[in-house]
Design a protein around this motif. Structure first.
Motif, PDB file in Angstrom:
ATOM      1  N   ALA A 115      -6.312  16.761   5.274  1.00 35.70           N
ATOM      2  CA  ALA A 115      -5.673  15.816   5.790  1.00 35.70           C
ATOM      3  C   ALA A 115      -6.875  14.679   5.851  1.00 35.70           C
ATOM      4  N   HIS A 116      -7.867  14.872   6.530  1.00 37.24           N
ATOM      5  CA  HIS A 116      -8.569  13.835   6.726  1.00 37.24           C
ATOM      6  C   HIS A 116      -9.413  13.309   5.473  1.00 37.24           C
ATOM      7  N   CYS A 117      -9.425  14.314   4.446  1.00 39.64           N
ATOM      8  CA  CYS A 117     -10.215  13.887   3.122  1.00 39.64           C
ATOM      9  C   CYS A 117      -9.023  12.858   2.511  1.00 39.64           C
ATOM     10  N   ASN A 118      -7.761  13.298   2.543  1.00 36.61           N
ATOM     11  CA  ASN A 118      -6.721  12.545   2.016  1.00 36.61           C
ATOM     12  C   ASN A 118      -6.903  11.027   2.474  1.00 36.61           C
ATOM     13  N   ARG A 119      -6.907  11.140   3.709  1.00 41.13           N
ATOM     14  CA  ARG A 119      -6.804   9.603   4.470  1.00 41.13           C
ATOM     15  C   ARG A 119      -8.000   8.902   4.083  1.00 41.13           C
ATOM     16  N   ILE A 120      -9.316   9.561   3.894  1.00 40.71           N
ATOM     17  CA  ILE A 120     -10.394   8.736   3.434  1.00 40.71           C
ATOM     18  C   ILE A 120     -10.116   8.120   2.045  1.00 40.71           C
ATOM     19  N   ILE A 121      -9.485   9.005   1.128  1.00 41.44           N
ATOM     20  CA  ILE A 121      -9.115   8.554  -0.136  1.00 41.44           C
ATOM     21  C   ILE A 121      -8.295   7.493   0.067  1.00 41.44           C
ATOM     22  N   ARG A 122      -7.151   7.618   0.416  1.00 38.68           N
ATOM     23  CA  ARG A 122      -5.926   6.868   0.710  1.00 38.68           C
ATOM     24  C   ARG A 122      -6.432   5.619   1.329  1.00 38.68           C
ATOM     25  N   ASN A 123      -7.091   5.664   2.295  1.00 39.04           N
ATOM     26  CA  ASN A 123      -7.060   4.288   3.303  1.00 39.04           C
ATOM     27  C   ASN A 123      -8.407   3.610   3.175  1.00 39.04           C
ATOM     28  N   GLU A 124      -9.689   4.325   2.729  1.00 44.04           N
ATOM     29  CA  GLU A 124     -10.746   3.658   2.408  1.00 44.04           C
ATOM     30  C   GLU A 124     -11.299   3.361   1.138  1.00 44.04           C
ATOM     31  N   MET A 125     -11.088   4.612   0.102  1.00 48.83           N
ATOM     32  CA  MET A 125     -11.501   4.229  -1.268  1.00 48.83           C
ATOM     33  C   MET A 125     -10.429   3.579  -2.156  1.00 48.83           C
ATOM     34  N   ALA A 126      -9.316   4.148  -2.101  1.00 55.00           N
ATOM     35  CA  ALA A 126      -8.245   3.377  -2.914  1.00 55.00           C
ATOM     36  C   ALA A 126      -8.123   1.910  -2.930  1.00 55.00           C
ATOM     37  N   PRO A 127      -8.036   1.452  -1.783  1.00 53.61           N
ATOM     38  CA  PRO A 127      -7.489  -0.103  -1.612  1.00 53.61           C
ATOM     39  C   PRO A 127      -8.997  -0.770  -2.126  1.00 53.61           C
ATOM     40  N   ASN A 128     -10.253  -0.571  -1.693  1.00 53.26           N
ATOM     41  CA  ASN A 128     -11.115  -1.183  -2.532  1.00 53.26           C
ATOM     42  C   ASN A 128     -11.233  -0.902  -4.006  1.00 53.26           C
ATOM     43  N   PHE A 129     -10.990   0.291  -4.458  1.00 51.53           N
ATOM     44  CA  PHE A 129     -10.992   0.488  -5.833  1.00 51.53           C
ATOM     45  C   PHE A 129      -9.775  -0.385  -6.673  1.00 51.53           C
ATOM     46  N   ARG A 130      -8.863  -0.567  -5.957  1.00 55.24           N
ATOM     47  CA  ARG A 130      -7.910  -1.282  -6.535  1.00 55.24           C
ATOM     48  C   ARG A 130      -8.294  -2.763  -6.903  1.00 55.24           C
ATOM     49  N   ARG A 131      -9.048  -3.389  -5.897  1.00 54.23           N
ATOM     50  CA  ARG A 131      -9.613  -4.533  -6.132  1.00 54.23           C
ATOM     51  C   ARG A 131     -10.939  -4.537  -6.878  1.00 54.23           C
ATOM     52  N   GLY A 132     -11.304  -3.235  -7.471  1.00 59.02           N
ATOM     53  CA  GLY A 132     -12.584  -3.389  -8.371  1.00 59.02           C
ATOM     54  C   GLY A 132     -13.821  -3.334  -7.552  1.00 59.02           C
ATOM     55  N   ASP A 133     -13.879  -3.050  -6.213  1.00 64.83           N
ATOM     56  CA  ASP A 133     -14.892  -2.995  -5.409  1.00 64.83           C
ATOM     57  C   ASP A 133     -15.285  -1.454  -5.105  1.00 64.83           C
ATOM     58  N   TYR A 134     -15.875  -1.076  -5.988  1.00 66.85           N
ATOM     59  CA  TYR A 134     -16.548   0.451  -5.828  1.00 66.85           C
ATOM     60  C   TYR A 134     -17.562   0.493  -4.909  1.00 66.85           C
ATOM     61  N   ASP A 135     -18.269  -0.485  -4.730  1.00 68.74           N
ATOM     62  CA  ASP A 135     -19.276  -0.472  -3.662  1.00 68.74           C
ATOM     63  C   ASP A 135     -18.739  -0.206  -2.343  1.00 68.74           C
ATOM     64  N   ALA A 136     -17.869  -1.233  -2.101  1.00 74.03           N
ATOM     65  CA  ALA A 136     -17.115  -1.090  -0.681  1.00 74.03           C
ATOM     66  C   ALA A 136     -16.366   0.337  -0.566  1.00 74.03           C
ATOM     67  N   GLY A 137     -15.800   0.926  -1.563  1.00 69.20           N
ATOM     68  CA  GLY A 137     -15.173   1.967  -1.497  1.00 69.20           C
ATOM     69  C   GLY A 137     -15.738   3.312  -1.171  1.00 69.20           C
ATOM     70  N   VAL A 138     -16.739   3.310  -1.785  1.00 68.12           N
ATOM     71  CA  VAL A 138     -17.662   4.559  -1.737  1.00 68.12           C
ATOM     72  C   VAL A 138     -18.379   4.345  -0.389  1.00 68.12           C
ATOM     73  N   LYS A 139     -18.882   3.514  -0.131  1.00 69.46           N
ATOM     74  CA  LYS A 139     -19.721   3.086   1.321  1.00 69.46           C
ATOM     75  C   LYS A 139     -18.803   3.554   2.253  1.00 69.46           C
ATOM     76  N   SER A 140     -17.546   3.112   2.430  1.00 68.47           N
ATOM     77  CA  SER A 140     -16.423   3.022   3.752  1.00 68.47           C
ATOM     78  C   SER A 140     -16.231   4.592   3.589  1.00 68.47           C
ATOM     79  N   ALA A 141     -16.059   5.393   2.489  1.00 67.69           N
ATOM     80  CA  ALA A 141     -15.840   6.724   2.348  1.00 67.69           C
ATOM     81  C   ALA A 141     -16.844   7.430   2.746  1.00 67.69           C
ATOM     82  N   ILE A 142     -18.103   7.253   2.744  1.00 73.22           N
ATOM     83  CA  ILE A 142     -19.432   8.135   3.172  1.00 73.22           C
ATOM     84  C   ILE A 142     -19.633   7.589   4.617  1.00 73.22           C
TER      85      ILE A 142
END
Length: 155
Positions: free
Chosen positions: A128-155
């Motif tokens: 559940a925690h991993c899914n929240r990280i993907i859904r709330n931290e990574m996916a929104p940044n990736f949709r904007r094309g900001d992979y740097d922010a998505g990966v940094k916020s996931a870590i």
């Protein structure tokens, strides 16, 4: 000599053999070497790769937990869960005794992400925690094309 049916049968058999070989092909797992961040899709900036690599090394030194990131363009038809398990097994993340490794796998063109967690960290990093990280931290940044922010916020 050869009739049309026997030639057609030969080509059908050849096609069947060739297609069965390709269905067994699996995406190659890259070597870990000494890097913690493997950006094969080239979506992260060099400064973020360096920053994350240092951050993950410091985290590993202070906790013994080991986190690695693999970013690929595509799974090339492979199943996300199968590929992430093969990567985690080959890279042998974490210590053997504690099984405290984590793999963050991102397949950019397939729009797929997975956090593979060793058993020693499953109490802390639940599904559940991993899914929240993907859904709330990574996916929104990736949709904007900001992979740097998505990966940094996931870590």
């Amino acid at each position: 000599m050869y009739n049309c049916r026997s030639i057609l049968r030969f080509f059908c058999l050849l096609l069947l053999i060739c297609s069965s070989y390709s269905s067994f092909a699996q995406k190659v797992v890259p070597e870990l070497w000494s890097q913690r961040v493997h950006d094969e899709a080239k979506v992260l900036s060099a400064s973020v790769v360096d920053q994350l690599d240092l951050q993950l090394k410091q985290y590993e030194d202070s906790t013994s937990n080991q986190i690695a990131i693999l970013i690929i363009s595509s799974l090339d038809g492979d199943v996300l869960e199968d590929y992430s398990l093969r990567v985690a097994e080959k890279w042998q993340l974490g210590s053997k005794k504690n099984d405290n490794g984590v793999l963050l796998l991102i397949a950019v063109d397939d729009h797929k992400m997975r956090i593979e967690v060793g058993q020693g960290l499953e109490g802390v990093l639940t599904d559940a925690h991993c899914n929240r990280i993907i859904r709330n931290e990574m996916a929104p940044n990736f949709r904007r094309g900001d992979y740097d922010a998505g990966v940094k916020s996931a870590i």
